[in-house]
Design a protein around this motif. Structure first.
Motif, short mmCIF file in Angstrom:
data_model
loop_
_atom_site.label_atom_id
_atom_site.label_comp_id
_atom_site.label_asym_id
_atom_site.label_seq_id
_atom_site.Cartn_x
_atom_site.Cartn_y
_atom_site.Cartn_z
N GLN A 1 0.85 -1.18 0.00
CA GLN A 1 0.00 0.00 0.00
C GLN A 1 0.89 1.23 0.00
OE1 GLN A 1 -0.29 -2.67 1.91
NE2 GLN A 1 -2.14 -3.49 1.00
N GLY B 1 -3.86 -4.56 -7.26
CA GLY B 1 -4.27 -5.07 -5.95
C GLY B 1 -4.92 -6.44 -5.93
N ARG C 1 -3.85 -11.09 -3.89
CA ARG C 1 -3.01 -10.68 -2.76
C ARG C 1 -2.48 -11.87 -1.98
NH1 ARG C 1 -4.87 -4.97 -0.18
NH2 ARG C 1 -5.12 -4.00 -2.19
N SER D 1 6.07 3.97 2.52
CA SER D 1 4.64 3.65 2.41
C SER D 1 3.85 4.39 3.48
CB SER D 1 4.37 2.16 2.63
OG SER D 1 4.69 1.41 1.52
N LEU E 1 0.94 7.17 2.78
CA LEU E 1 -0.46 6.88 3.09
C LEU E 1 -1.02 7.82 4.14
CD1 LEU E 1 -0.52 2.99 3.19
CD2 LEU E 1 -1.31 4.49 1.39
N ASP F 1 -7.10 4.40 5.98
CA ASP F 1 -5.81 5.09 5.94
C ASP F 1 -5.45 5.66 7.32
OD1 ASP F 1 -5.01 4.44 3.42
OD2 ASP F 1 -5.57 6.34 2.49
N ILE G 1 -3.13 0.91 8.44
CA ILE G 1 -2.01 0.88 7.48
C ILE G 1 -1.00 -0.18 7.91
CG2 ILE G 1 -0.04 2.18 6.57
CD1 ILE G 1 -1.77 4.74 6.88
N ARG H 1 -2.29 -3.57 7.13
CA ARG H 1 -2.31 -3.90 5.70
C ARG H 1 -0.90 -4.19 5.19
NH1 ARG H 1 -4.79 1.38 4.26
NH2 ARG H 1 -4.54 0.89 2.08
N TYR I 1 0.46 -7.70 3.59
CA TYR I 1 1.15 -7.72 2.28
C TYR I 1 2.41 -8.59 2.34
CZ TYR I 1 3.58 -6.42 -1.94
OH TYR I 1 4.24 -6.49 -3.14
#
Ligand code: AMP
Length: 210
Positions: free
Chosen positions: A13, A89, A92, A118, A122, A159, A164, A167, A171
């Motif tokens: 992200q 995206g 994943r 990142s 963000l 966000d 964040i 996420r 990832y």
């Protein structure tokens, strides 16, 4: 005519996938869409599925593989993808890659940025809920400003620093293994995602030619 380009854009992200997708869309004249935006569109539709999606996204979690595949399959059945598409995206995780049997990518572009970059990007991000374009607060934009499409820029509910963090962790754990699988098929191109928007775009174009 040459084979349609079916490009998957992967990366953590804040790596600039959405921004790069919009530029490629204009240049290659094929539609770009992000799984996140397809899900937010469904959420905004107010359908029962949409309400469930909204709850999951707001907590910073991923929707189920079945729901993601269902929403994507519907998008890929539209005629505008006949000459190819740019998908940001998805998949994943390995499970999603296994569910993704209804089409086959021709390129998997992985945009790489360090975690602190990142987080920084963000933290000050604004998203147009109408077209998905992203803006940076550091460029002088504020929530509520008008997007060039006529929509409004907003801070996404996921966000927040906590969402964040979560996420980015998902990832690392889930997306890297699937990149290895596409790597084995010779589809992966890794792109250095630090630099100006134009520099990164040029790297992607060069990598598409390889
Ligand atoms: P993004 O706009 O890519 O940051 O995605 C926003 C949110 O949509 C994510 O935090 C997830 O909740 C959901 N989402 C996006 N892509 C996927 C996917 N491939 N599978 C499951 N959930 C997804």
């Amino acid at each position: 005519m040459s084979e349609p380009l079916k490009i998957l854009l992967l990366g953590p992200q804040g790596s600039g996938k959405g921004t790069q997708a919009k530029i490629l869309e204009r240049e290659l004249r094929i539609p770009a869409f992000s799984m996140g935006q397809l899900l937010r569109d469904e959420a905004a539709s107010g359908s029962e599925l949409g309400r469930e999606i909204d709850r999951i996204i707001s907590g910073g979690n991923l929707v189920s593989d079945k729901v993601a595949a269902q929403v994507l399959r519907a998008r890929l059945s539209r005629p505008d993808v006949a000459n190819g598409y740019i998908l940001d995206g998805y998949p994943r995780s390995l499970e999603q890659a296994n569910e993704f049997t209804f089409d086959k990518p021709t390129h998997v572009m992985v945009i790489e940025v360090p975690k602190d970059e990142s987080m920084k990007r963000l933290g000050g991000r604004l998203t147009c809920f109408t077209c998905g374009r992203v803006y940076a607060m550091r460029d002088g934009h504020a929530a509520g400003d008008a997007c060039e499409c006529g929509g409004k820029m907003e801070v996404r509910t996921d966000d927040t620093p906590e969402a964040i963090e979560k996420r980015l962790k998902i990832y690392d754990e889930e997306t890297e293994p699937l990149i290895a699988v596409y790597g084995g098929q010779g589809l992966v191109r890794r792109i250095d995602g630090v630099g100006s928007v134009e520099e990164i775009h040029n790297r992607i174009v060069k990598a598409l030619e390889r």
